[in-house]
Design a protein around this motif. Structure first.
Motif, PDB file in Angstrom:
ATOM      1  N   LYS A  88       0.839  -1.203   0.000  1.00 60.96           N
ATOM      2  CA  LYS A  88       0.000   0.000   0.000  1.00 60.96           C
ATOM      3  C   LYS A  88       0.868   1.245   0.000  1.00 60.96           C
ATOM      4  CE  LYS A  88      -4.052   1.949   2.240  1.00 60.96           C
ATOM      5  NZ  LYS A  88      -5.027   1.803   3.326  1.00 60.96           N
ATOM      6  N   SER A  89       1.958   1.230   0.770  1.00 60.95           N
ATOM      7  CA  SER A  89       2.857   2.390   0.824  1.00 60.95           C
ATOM      8  C   SER A  89       3.533   2.646  -0.519  1.00 60.95           C
ATOM      9  CB  SER A  89       3.906   2.208   1.922  1.00 60.95           C
ATOM     10  OG  SER A  89       4.946   1.329   1.496  1.00 60.95           O
ATOM     11  N   LEU A  90       3.616   1.610  -1.359  1.00 58.68           N
ATOM     12  CA  LEU A  90       4.209   1.751  -2.692  1.00 58.68           C
ATOM     13  C   LEU A  90       3.203   2.255  -3.723  1.00 58.68           C
ATOM     14  CD1 LEU A  90       6.295  -1.555  -2.940  1.00 58.68           C
ATOM     15  CD2 LEU A  90       7.129   0.747  -2.389  1.00 58.68           C
ATOM     16  N   GLY A  91       1.938   2.379  -3.320  1.00 58.70           N
ATOM     17  CA  GLY A  91       0.923   2.892  -4.223  1.00 58.70           C
ATOM     18  C   GLY A  91      -0.020   1.843  -4.770  1.00 58.70           C
ATOM     19  N   TYR A  92       0.038   0.625  -4.251  1.00 55.61           N
ATOM     20  CA  TYR A  92      -0.895  -0.413  -4.691  1.00 55.61           C
ATOM     21  C   TYR A  92      -2.264  -0.192  -4.068  1.00 55.61           C
ATOM     22  CZ  TYR A  92       2.451  -3.429  -7.068  1.00 55.61           C
ATOM     23  OH  TYR A  92       3.355  -3.938  -7.960  1.00 55.61           O
TER      24      TYR A  92
END
Length: 195
Positions: free
Chosen positions: A178-182
């Motif tokens: 999630k922190s990577l933008g997923y």
């Protein structure tokens, strides 16, 4: 003469609503930034440690896995040519074994963190077409849990050496994704019936 015609409670609610809108806006900006920031892989993968059986514990939906209902696994072995043989297996809702065998080609040796995978027939697999990205995004030092994805952030998998890993570890890897933008709103938690 009153300077403000809003009742005090109404003014407080307006401030709370404005504060909430700012927080939502900041969250959206953070996600948008994470999605445009180049996707980073781990520093290095030692292929000999990475080989073997991995159990899928979570994934984003992917068309070629539509028939997979449970017990999804991937087995990686080294080919004579130095590429990695990929043997994906799962069971459908009717209990039928589904298998797909392909080959992974390292794109950034000696780091081995970016691969291209082909499931074309073996005779034409050497062609540089029809290959999907397989990037190692997070991997523990003991090679027990891994987050794999691709640069457009459309597909993603959490794999484990255990069919039933600790839930806190799975959450850690999903939080990192999630922190990577997923976008995890459509995440599938894979049912594993093996012990």
């Amino acid at each position: 003469m009153a300077k403000n015609n809003l009742p005090k409670a109404g003014f407080t609610l307006a401030k709370i609503a404005l504060g909430g809108a700012v927080l939502v806006g900041l969250g959206a900006v953070t996600v948008a930034y994470a999605q445009t920031k180049p996707l980073q892989t781990v520093e290095k993968v030692e292929l000999d440690k990475y080989l073997g059986v991995w159990y899928e514990v979570a994934r984003k939906p992917m068309y070629f896995q539509n028939q997979c209902d449970r017990d999804v696994s991937a087995t990686y072995t080294l080919n004579e040519n130095g590429n990695v043989k990929v043997d994906n297996r799962c069971y459908s809702k009717t209990g039928q074994l589904k298998q797909s065998v392909g080959e992974a080609f390292v794109q950034n040796s000696p780091f081995n963190t970016k691969l291209k995978v082909s499931f074309l027939p073996e005779a034409v697999r050497w062609l540089p077409v029809g290959r999907g990205d397989y990037w190692v995004l997070k991997l523990d030092e003991n090679y027990q849990t891994v987050l794999v994805g691709e640069p457009r952030r459309k597909y993603m998998w959490v794999l484990s050496r255990s069919a039933h890993p600790d839930e806190s570890v799975v959450k850690e890897y999903l939080d990192y994704a999630k922190s990577l933008g997923y976008d995890l709103s459509d995440i599938i938690h894979t049912q594993q019936t093996q012990k």
